[in-house]
Motif scaffolding. Structure first.
Motif, PDB file in Angstrom:
ATOM      1  N   ARG A   1      74.193  36.576  57.711  1.00 15.78           N
ATOM      2  CA  ARG A   1      74.053  37.166  56.372  1.00 15.78           C
ATOM      3  C   ARG A   1      75.343  37.879  55.965  1.00 15.78           C
ATOM      4  N   ALA A   2      75.906  38.658  56.881  1.00 16.99           N
ATOM      5  CA  ALA A   2      77.135  39.400  56.584  1.00 16.99           C
ATOM      6  C   ALA A   2      78.301  38.456  56.307  1.00 16.99           C
ATOM      7  N   LEU A   3      78.408  37.376  57.059  1.00 15.27           N
ATOM      8  CA  LEU A   3      79.495  36.426  56.843  1.00 15.27           C
ATOM      9  C   LEU A   3      79.390  35.796  55.455  1.00 15.27           C
ATOM     10  N   VAL A   4      78.198  35.384  55.064  1.00 12.19           N
ATOM     11  CA  VAL A   4      78.019  34.763  53.755  1.00 12.19           C
ATOM     12  C   VAL A   4      78.343  35.761  52.642  1.00 12.19           C
ATOM     13  N   ARG A   5      77.839  36.972  52.764  1.00 18.22           N
ATOM     14  CA  ARG A   5      78.108  37.983  51.730  1.00 18.22           C
ATOM     15  C   ARG A   5      79.611  38.255  51.638  1.00 18.22           C
TER      16      ARG A   5
ATOM     17  N   THR B   1      70.861  35.483  46.980  1.00 15.60           N
ATOM     18  CA  THR B   1      70.148  34.243  47.297  1.00 15.60           C
ATOM     19  C   THR B   1      70.810  33.540  48.473  1.00 15.60           C
ATOM     20  N   ALA B   2      72.133  33.505  48.493  1.00 14.80           N
ATOM     21  CA  ALA B   2      72.853  32.872  49.605  1.00 14.80           C
ATOM     22  C   ALA B   2      72.517  33.554  50.924  1.00 14.80           C
TER      23      ALA B   2
ATOM     24  N   THR C   1      82.099  24.164  42.260  1.00 14.80           N
ATOM     25  CA  THR C   1      80.811  24.156  41.561  1.00 14.80           C
ATOM     26  C   THR C   1      79.785  25.097  42.173  1.00 14.80           C
ATOM     27  N   GLY C   2      80.098  25.732  43.284  1.00 13.74           N
ATOM     28  CA  GLY C   2      79.146  26.614  43.956  1.00 13.74           C
ATOM     29  C   GLY C   2      79.498  26.797  45.413  1.00 13.74           C
ATOM     30  N   CYS C   3      78.486  26.925  46.243  1.00 12.31           N
ATOM     31  CA  CYS C   3      78.734  27.047  47.677  1.00 12.31           C
ATOM     32  C   CYS C   3      77.736  26.181  48.429  1.00 12.31           C
ATOM     33  N   GLN C   4      78.124  25.811  49.624  1.00 11.24           N
ATOM     34  CA  GLN C   4      77.232  25.083  50.518  1.00 11.24           C
ATOM     35  C   GLN C   4      77.235  25.798  51.852  1.00 11.24           C
ATOM     36  N   VAL C   5      76.045  25.996  52.390  1.00 13.11           N
ATOM     37  CA  VAL C   5      75.880  26.626  53.692  1.00 13.11           C
ATOM     38  C   VAL C   5      75.165  25.625  54.587  1.00 13.11           C
ATOM     39  N   GLU C   6      75.696  25.446  55.794  1.00 14.29           N
ATOM     40  CA  GLU C   6      75.079  24.568  56.788  1.00 14.29           C
ATOM     41  C   GLU C   6      74.838  25.367  58.058  1.00 14.29           C
ATOM     42  N   VAL C   7      73.752  25.049  58.739  1.00 12.87           N
ATOM     43  CA  VAL C   7      73.495  25.593  60.063  1.00 12.87           C
ATOM     44  C   VAL C   7      73.307  24.405  61.002  1.00 12.87           C
TER      45      VAL C   7
ATOM     46  N   LEU D   1      64.816  27.811  45.758  1.00 12.36           N
ATOM     47  CA  LEU D   1      65.925  28.621  45.258  1.00 12.36           C
ATOM     48  C   LEU D   1      67.288  27.939  45.287  1.00 12.36           C
ATOM     49  N   SER D   2      67.406  26.843  46.016  1.00 13.54           N
ATOM     50  CA  SER D   2      68.705  26.162  46.076  1.00 13.54           C
ATOM     51  C   SER D   2      68.768  25.066  45.017  1.00 13.54           C
ATOM     52  N   SER D   3      69.986  24.659  44.686  1.00 13.92           N
ATOM     53  CA  SER D   3      70.139  23.548  43.746  1.00 13.92           C
ATOM     54  C   SER D   3      69.907  22.215  44.448  1.00 13.92           C
ATOM     55  N   SER D   4      70.154  22.170  45.754  1.00 10.87           N
ATOM     56  CA  SER D   4      69.835  21.007  46.579  1.00 10.87           C
ATOM     57  C   SER D   4      69.840  21.451  48.031  1.00 10.87           C
ATOM     58  N   CYS D   5      69.161  20.682  48.855  1.00 13.18           N
ATOM     59  CA  CYS D   5      69.093  20.992  50.287  1.00 13.18           C
ATOM     60  C   CYS D   5      68.819  19.706  51.037  1.00 13.18           C
ATOM     61  N   GLY D   6      69.059  19.751  52.329  1.00 11.42           N
ATOM     62  CA  GLY D   6      68.818  18.567  53.129  1.00 11.42           C
ATOM     63  C   GLY D   6      69.207  18.784  54.569  1.00 11.42           C
ATOM     64  N   HIS D   7      69.273  17.696  55.286  1.00  8.54           N
ATOM     65  CA  HIS D   7      69.667  17.727  56.695  1.00  8.54           C
ATOM     66  C   HIS D   7      70.352  16.412  57.010  1.00  8.54           C
ATOM     67  N   ARG D   8      71.125  16.433  58.075  1.00  8.23           N
ATOM     68  CA  ARG D   8      71.806  15.229  58.529  1.00  8.23           C
ATOM     69  C   ARG D   8      72.001  15.320  60.030  1.00  8.23           C
ATOM     70  N   PRO D   9      72.017  14.167  60.680  1.00  4.32           N
ATOM     71  CA  PRO D   9      72.283  14.197  62.122  1.00  4.32           C
ATOM     72  C   PRO D   9      73.751  14.521  62.388  1.00  4.32           C
TER      73      PRO D   9
END
Length: 150
Positions: free
Chosen positions: A31-35, A49-50, A80-86, A121-129
């Motif tokens: 959370r702190a890193l994203v903020r 939201t992020a 256009t925004g941000c993308q966060v992946e885990v 709450l996201s504009s898009s989301c998903g997963h990938r191998p």
């Protein structure tokens, strides 16, 4: 969505990648890193939201994957925004991320709303191998600056 949408985005203007412990202690660090990433660059994505969605992704990775292999947080700032992946070591797709559960969450349960929040709450989301498991991601758009009367 699945990972194909990742190829359709413009290159990142800045990005961070950090390994986090496979424990609940990873959530506040993420959370702190994203903020910090969004605030220091005065990026236009919604920090609150992020932070919330990042906490959900990290908590899910910690809770639903076995072992003590570190998880990885990737934050990309896009025009256009941000993308966060885990990234986590489990190749199994996340429960009801891209195919919503048809049942309503039990209001008395502590769990079961994280993926719903990410979808809502996201504009898009998903997963990938990935080579070592999977990456679960979300995107947030840039929020236009608010007009304030003089």
């Amino acid at each position: 969505m699945n990972g194909t949408a990742l190829q359709d985005r413009p290159p990142a203007s800045a990005s961070w990648r950090i390994a986090l412990p496979h424990s609940a202690a990873a959530v506040p660090v993420a959370r702190a890193l994203v903020r910090t990433a969004l605030a220091e660059l005065k990026h236009g994505a919604d920090c609150d939201t992020a932070e919330l969605l990042t906490a959900e992704l990290v908590a899910n990775a910690v809770e639903h994957t076995a072992g003590d292999t570190p998880i990885e947080l990737v934050v990309e700032l896009l025009p256009t925004g941000c993308q966060v992946e885990v990234h986590d070591p489990d190749p199994a797709p996340p429960g009801h991320l891209t195919h919503p559960d048809t049942r309503d969450p039990d209001p008395w349960q502590e769990h079961g709303r994280g993926l719903l929040l990410i979808r809502a709450l996201s504009s898009s989301c998903g997963h990938r191998p990935t080579e070592t498991g999977k990456a679960v991601w979300f995107r947030l758009p840039v929020v236009p600056p608010q007009w304030h009367p003089a």
